[in-house]
Scaffold this motif. Sequence first.
Motif, PDB file in Angstrom:
ATOM      1  N   TYR A  15      47.004 -39.192  53.580  1.00 26.83           N
ATOM      2  CA  TYR A  15      48.191 -40.000  53.286  1.00 26.83           C
ATOM      3  C   TYR A  15      49.335 -39.632  54.234  1.00 26.83           C
ATOM      4  N   VAL A  16      49.566 -38.348  54.405  1.00 28.81           N
ATOM      5  CA  VAL A  16      50.644 -37.878  55.280  1.00 28.81           C
ATOM      6  C   VAL A  16      50.360 -38.301  56.724  1.00 28.81           C
ATOM      7  N   ALA A  17      49.106 -38.127  57.158  1.00 23.71           N
ATOM      8  CA  ALA A  17      48.739 -38.496  58.525  1.00 23.71           C
ATOM      9  C   ALA A  17      48.909 -39.991  58.747  1.00 23.71           C
ATOM     10  N   LYS A  33      61.032 -33.961  54.570  1.00 24.03           N
ATOM     11  CA  LYS A  33      61.048 -34.673  53.298  1.00 24.03           C
ATOM     12  C   LYS A  33      60.066 -34.066  52.293  1.00 24.03           C
ATOM     13  N   LEU A  34      58.880 -33.688  52.776  1.00 30.01           N
ATOM     14  CA  LEU A  34      57.848 -33.164  51.882  1.00 30.01           C
ATOM     15  C   LEU A  34      57.778 -31.639  51.866  1.00 30.01           C
ATOM     16  N   ASN A  35      58.658 -31.012  52.633  1.00 28.94           N
ATOM     17  CA  ASN A  35      58.716 -29.555  52.701  1.00 28.94           C
ATOM     18  C   ASN A  35      57.368 -28.971  53.138  1.00 28.94           C
ATOM     19  N   LEU A  36      56.871 -29.472  54.271  1.00 25.04           N
ATOM     20  CA  LEU A  36      55.599 -29.028  54.823  1.00 25.04           C
ATOM     21  C   LEU A  36      55.831 -28.399  56.187  1.00 25.04           C
ATOM     22  N   THR A  40      51.167 -27.482  60.377  1.00 23.91           N
ATOM     23  CA  THR A  40      50.141 -27.969  59.451  1.00 23.91           C
ATOM     24  C   THR A  40      50.022 -29.479  59.549  1.00 23.91           C
ATOM     25  N   VAL A  41      51.145 -30.158  59.526  1.00 26.62           N
ATOM     26  CA  VAL A  41      51.141 -31.624  59.603  1.00 26.62           C
ATOM     27  C   VAL A  41      50.598 -32.072  60.960  1.00 26.62           C
TER      28      VAL A  41
END
Length: 102
Positions: A15-17, A33-36, A40-41
Amino acid sequence: MTKKMKSYSSEFKEYVAKMIVLDGHKMTDICNKLNLPYGTVKRWVGSYRDKQKNAEKEEQNQLLTASEYKEMYEKERQEKLEAQEEAEILKKAMHIFTQEIE
């Protein structure tokens, strides 16, 4: 001090990708926004793009035989003719109904 590793579901990673690759969101915005973590992303996006490339290659490797191509062509041609017929019928019906109103 030990850091606890978070684990994310494959659906969430995808979903993030997709948000970044397909929707055009900035990676830094999504990370904030997602605190990632950015790294990693970035890895998730790279993995997603690799999957897309492999899927594209698989599609290209599946060549159609002449008979399959002819079948597909005839089917599309028939669907187009049916759509044209429906459009003509609708035009005639619309013409009839507009004449009755006047």
